[in-house]
Design a protein around this motif. Structure first.
Motif, mmCIF file in Angstrom:
data_model
loop_
_atom_site.group_PDB
_atom_site.id
_atom_site.type_symbol
_atom_site.label_atom_id
_atom_site.label_comp_id
_atom_site.label_asym_id
_atom_site.label_seq_id
_atom_site.Cartn_x
_atom_site.Cartn_y
_atom_site.Cartn_z
ATOM 1 N N LEU A 1 49.828 56.838 29.270
ATOM 2 C CA LEU A 1 48.441 56.064 29.145
ATOM 3 C C LEU A 1 48.677 55.656 27.717
ATOM 4 C CD1 LEU A 1 46.059 55.135 30.909
ATOM 5 C CD2 LEU A 1 45.014 57.191 29.902
ATOM 6 N N GLU A 2 48.692 54.411 27.475
ATOM 7 C CA GLU A 2 48.577 54.001 25.914
ATOM 8 C C GLU A 2 47.042 54.205 25.381
ATOM 9 O OE1 GLU A 2 49.873 49.860 26.024
ATOM 10 O OE2 GLU A 2 51.923 50.471 26.257
ATOM 11 N N ASP A 3 46.997 54.252 24.157
ATOM 12 C CA ASP A 3 45.837 54.574 23.448
ATOM 13 C C ASP A 3 44.762 53.251 23.897
ATOM 14 O OD1 ASP A 3 46.675 56.661 22.393
ATOM 15 O OD2 ASP A 3 46.861 55.971 20.258
ATOM 16 N N ALA A 4 44.876 52.248 23.996
ATOM 17 C CA ALA A 4 43.863 51.130 24.193
ATOM 18 C C ALA A 4 43.734 51.380 25.562
ATOM 19 C CB ALA A 4 44.715 49.911 23.912
ATOM 20 N N ALA A 5 44.559 51.714 26.599
ATOM 21 C CA ALA A 5 44.054 51.758 28.017
ATOM 22 C C ALA A 5 43.115 53.059 28.060
ATOM 23 C CB ALA A 5 45.497 52.016 28.780
ATOM 24 N N ALA A 6 43.624 54.069 27.484
ATOM 25 C CA ALA A 6 42.397 55.185 27.701
ATOM 26 C C ALA A 6 41.188 54.789 27.129
ATOM 27 C CB ALA A 6 43.016 56.272 26.538
ATOM 28 N N MET A 7 41.059 54.260 26.135
ATOM 29 C CA MET A 7 39.672 53.892 25.465
ATOM 30 C C MET A 7 38.711 52.656 26.534
ATOM 31 S SD MET A 7 40.303 53.528 21.551
ATOM 32 C CE MET A 7 38.354 53.346 21.074
ATOM 33 N N SER A 8 39.757 51.819 27.186
ATOM 34 C CA SER A 8 39.215 50.824 28.098
ATOM 35 C C SER A 8 38.646 51.581 29.335
ATOM 36 C CB SER A 8 40.341 49.853 28.288
ATOM 37 O OG SER A 8 39.879 48.933 29.378
ATOM 38 N N LEU A 9 39.662 52.512 29.788
ATOM 39 C CA LEU A 9 39.291 53.272 30.986
ATOM 40 C C LEU A 9 37.646 54.196 30.968
ATOM 41 C CD1 LEU A 9 42.564 54.467 32.230
ATOM 42 C CD2 LEU A 9 41.355 52.374 33.404
ATOM 43 N N LEU B 1 36.260 60.112 37.144
ATOM 44 C CA LEU B 1 35.037 60.036 37.868
ATOM 45 C C LEU B 1 34.241 61.175 37.941
ATOM 46 C CD1 LEU B 1 36.327 57.985 41.006
ATOM 47 C CD2 LEU B 1 35.036 57.152 39.220
ATOM 48 N N ASN B 2 34.723 62.588 37.367
ATOM 49 C CA ASN B 2 34.043 63.597 37.455
ATOM 50 C C ASN B 2 32.810 63.580 36.404
ATOM 51 O OD1 ASN B 2 35.283 65.143 39.532
ATOM 52 N ND2 ASN B 2 36.513 66.120 37.968
ATOM 53 N N PRO B 3 31.755 63.947 36.715
ATOM 54 C CA PRO B 3 30.671 63.784 35.733
ATOM 55 C C PRO B 3 30.881 64.492 34.550
ATOM 56 C CG PRO B 3 29.826 64.250 38.031
ATOM 57 C CD PRO B 3 31.326 64.323 37.993
ATOM 58 N N GLN C 1 35.484 53.248 28.455
ATOM 59 C CA GLN C 1 34.428 52.526 28.322
ATOM 60 C C GLN C 1 33.804 51.752 29.703
ATOM 61 O OE1 GLN C 1 36.294 50.097 24.876
ATOM 62 N NE2 GLN C 1 34.190 50.427 24.058
ATOM 63 N N GLN C 2 34.804 51.438 30.618
ATOM 64 C CA GLN C 2 34.605 50.845 31.772
ATOM 65 C C GLN C 2 35.206 51.546 32.913
ATOM 66 O OE1 GLN C 2 34.978 46.833 32.132
ATOM 67 N NE2 GLN C 2 33.899 46.644 34.158
ATOM 68 N N VAL C 3 34.752 52.589 33.438
ATOM 69 C CA VAL C 3 35.354 53.734 34.376
ATOM 70 C C VAL C 3 35.640 52.989 35.477
ATOM 71 C CG1 VAL C 3 35.285 55.717 35.703
ATOM 72 C CG2 VAL C 3 34.333 55.689 33.257
ATOM 73 N N PRO C 4 36.685 52.874 36.157
ATOM 74 C CA PRO C 4 37.260 52.314 37.266
ATOM 75 C C PRO C 4 36.587 53.156 38.726
ATOM 76 C CG PRO C 4 39.148 53.454 36.509
ATOM 77 C CD PRO C 4 37.945 53.474 35.377
ATOM 78 N N ARG C 5 36.231 52.336 39.314
ATOM 79 C CA ARG C 5 35.494 53.127 40.715
ATOM 80 C C ARG C 5 36.576 53.316 41.872
ATOM 81 N NH1 ARG C 5 31.801 55.954 38.385
ATOM 82 N NH2 ARG C 5 30.655 54.551 36.741
ATOM 83 N N ALA D 1 42.294 51.205 43.780
ATOM 84 C CA ALA D 1 42.799 49.955 43.585
ATOM 85 C C ALA D 1 42.617 49.397 42.210
ATOM 86 C CB ALA D 1 42.497 49.040 44.430
ATOM 87 N N GLU D 2 41.449 49.598 41.714
ATOM 88 C CA GLU D 2 41.040 48.958 40.213
ATOM 89 C C GLU D 2 41.715 49.813 39.358
ATOM 90 O OE1 GLU D 2 37.185 48.713 37.491
ATOM 91 O OE2 GLU D 2 36.837 49.502 39.318
ATOM 92 N N LEU D 3 41.948 51.313 39.359
ATOM 93 C CA LEU D 3 42.812 51.957 38.390
ATOM 94 C C LEU D 3 44.185 51.338 38.351
ATOM 95 C CD1 LEU D 3 43.119 54.350 36.180
ATOM 96 C CD2 LEU D 3 43.644 55.632 38.194
ATOM 97 N N ASP D 4 44.711 51.143 39.677
ATOM 98 C CA ASP D 4 46.044 50.653 39.647
ATOM 99 C C ASP D 4 46.197 49.449 38.879
ATOM 100 O OD1 ASP D 4 48.701 51.038 40.887
ATOM 101 O OD2 ASP D 4 47.986 48.815 41.751
ATOM 102 N N SER D 5 45.438 48.337 39.285
ATOM 103 C CA SER D 5 45.755 47.094 38.351
ATOM 104 C C SER D 5 45.318 47.174 37.016
ATOM 105 C CB SER D 5 44.535 46.034 39.142
ATOM 106 O OG SER D 5 43.017 46.373 38.701
ATOM 107 N N ARG D 6 44.619 47.989 36.473
ATOM 108 C CA ARG D 6 44.319 48.274 35.107
ATOM 109 C C ARG D 6 45.316 49.153 34.264
ATOM 110 N NH1 ARG D 6 38.161 49.698 34.408
ATOM 111 N NH2 ARG D 6 38.882 49.752 32.116
ATOM 112 N N THR D 7 46.236 49.652 35.003
ATOM 113 C CA THR D 7 47.213 50.532 34.238
ATOM 114 C C THR D 7 48.662 49.993 34.701
ATOM 115 O OG1 THR D 7 46.987 52.209 36.051
ATOM 116 C CG2 THR D 7 45.740 52.531 33.942
#
Length: 372
Positions: A247-255, A289-291, A257-261, A264-270
């Motif tokens: 996981l690149e730094d930018a990807a970690a921050m993006s995930l 997803l864990n609180p 800031q806007q958590v995939p639900r 499939a969404e996580l797959d497309s963003r990584t």
């Protein structure tokens, strides 16, 4: 000055544990042992130790850690003995050696650190230091060589041997200059600090602190960023793959800031993360997803922000103070107090760990007076 083109001195090729122990057993207690390594770190989390170079009193050895298990063979003479281990810019070498020397050499003399203390600049290369102190220009031909190949070429062996041949005269001159400037204790303290940092294998427990752009995030987001980064570090260690492959730094921050639900969404963003396979994606989605609970927020340290307002206005005077004191001591300002450490201090008003020891005696009073 002349270019070193002659053959390097003969070096014993060691590919058995008992031969290594026999070579080290001949070291006297007051030896200054030249020590270097070659390692590879292209596709792995952990550096792959490929060669160890040893030099003392005109005797040289090239140790092949690919051929046998070193285990604790280095520990009695180097980790526990009284000999001084002379290395140049030892941080990455010590990391590569940490499975065999978990606490580093008992007595480390880092020639790059020593050079900074005696007025030769911050971060001087080994070749530049050898050229300055001995008049010899070392060949750079094997700098990016494949050190895991076997057999090594004659050129590789010569290059590797020369990396320890000149540690002896360099050490002797730098040790004398440190004594003349009364900087022996300061140098020893910084070498000890280097050992502790390089040999610490558990990872940073607060990795989010280096992500300044997240300093104004909510406490929940900062805690989640820390959780993701800790997961990445542990997974990279387990898989022995570079962190950015997971996981690149930018990807970690993006995930965060806007958590995939969904998966499939996580797959497309990584996509494109080479080590993030299906099992790791499933783990990461659970991590995201864990609180976040109150205990996790409390355990997450704040991220130092960039200086703003009063802190930003105070920074130039503090930087001038560091520069002035460094000039009086004939030290690089970056050795006395790196800018990022100064910025953290002016923002948090908490004395940085980096400035403990000899630096505290010099800097605490003048810098604390300049805090906003």
């Amino acid at each position: 000055m002349h270019l070193e083109t002659s053959l390097a001195p003969d070096a014993a090729w060691i590919e058995r544990r008992d031969d290594l122990q026999a070579w080290l057993a001949e070291l006297p207690g007051d030896a200054a042992l030249g020590f270097d390594t070659e390692f590879m770190r292209r596709n792995t989390f952990y550096p792959q130790l490929a060669l160890i170079q040893l030099g003392w009193n005109g005797r040289y050895a090239l140790v092949d850690p690919v051929a046998f298990e070193i285990d604790d063979a280095l520990q009695p003479s180097i980790g526990e003995g009284t000999a001084v281990t002379v290395m140049h810019s030892a941080s990455e070498d010590l990391e590569a050696l940490s499975p065999f020397l978990p606490n580093g050499p008992r007595q480390l003399f880092d020639t790059q650190i020593a050079a900074a203390f005696v007025g030769m600049g911050l971060g001087i290369s080994y070749r530049a230091l050898v050229a300055e102190l001995t008049g010899v220009e070392l060949d750079k031909g094997e700098t990016r060589s494949d050190w895991l190949q076997r057999p090594l070429t004659d050129s590789q062996r010569a290059y590797a041997t020369l990396d320890v041949v000149y540690l002896k005269p360099v050490h002797e001159q730098l040790a004398e200059r440190l004594m003349q400037r009364d900087r022996v204790a300061w140098h020893a303290e910084d070498c000890e600090r280097l050992k502790q940092r390089a040999c610490y294998r558990e990872g940073d427990p607060q990795p989010q602190r280096t992500f300044r752009s997240a300093s104004e995030w909510s406490p929940e987001q900062r805690a989640l960023l820390r959780r993701v980064l800790l997961w990445r570090d542990q997974s990279a260690r387990t898989l022995d793959r570079p962190r950015p492959w997971l996981l690149e730094d930018a990807a970690a921050m993006s995930l965060v800031q806007q958590v995939p639900r969904t998966a499939a969404e996580l797959d497309s963003r990584t996509r494109g993360q080479r080590a993030l396979r299906s099992p790791q994606r499933a783990e990461l989605l659970t991590v995201l997803l864990n609180p976040v609970d109150a205990d996790e927020i409390d355990a997450t340290q704040n991220i130092p922000e960039s200086p703003q307002g009063e802190a930003k206005r105070a920074l130039p005077a503090m930087k001038d103070c560091v520069d002035k004191l460094a000039g009086e001591l004939d030290l690089p300002a970056g050795l006395l107090c790196p800018r990022k450490v100064l910025e953290e201090y002016v923002v948090t008003a908490q004395w940085p760990e980096f400035l403990e020891g000899w630096r505290r005696q010099i800097l605490l009073e003048p810098l604390s007076r300049l805090l906003p």
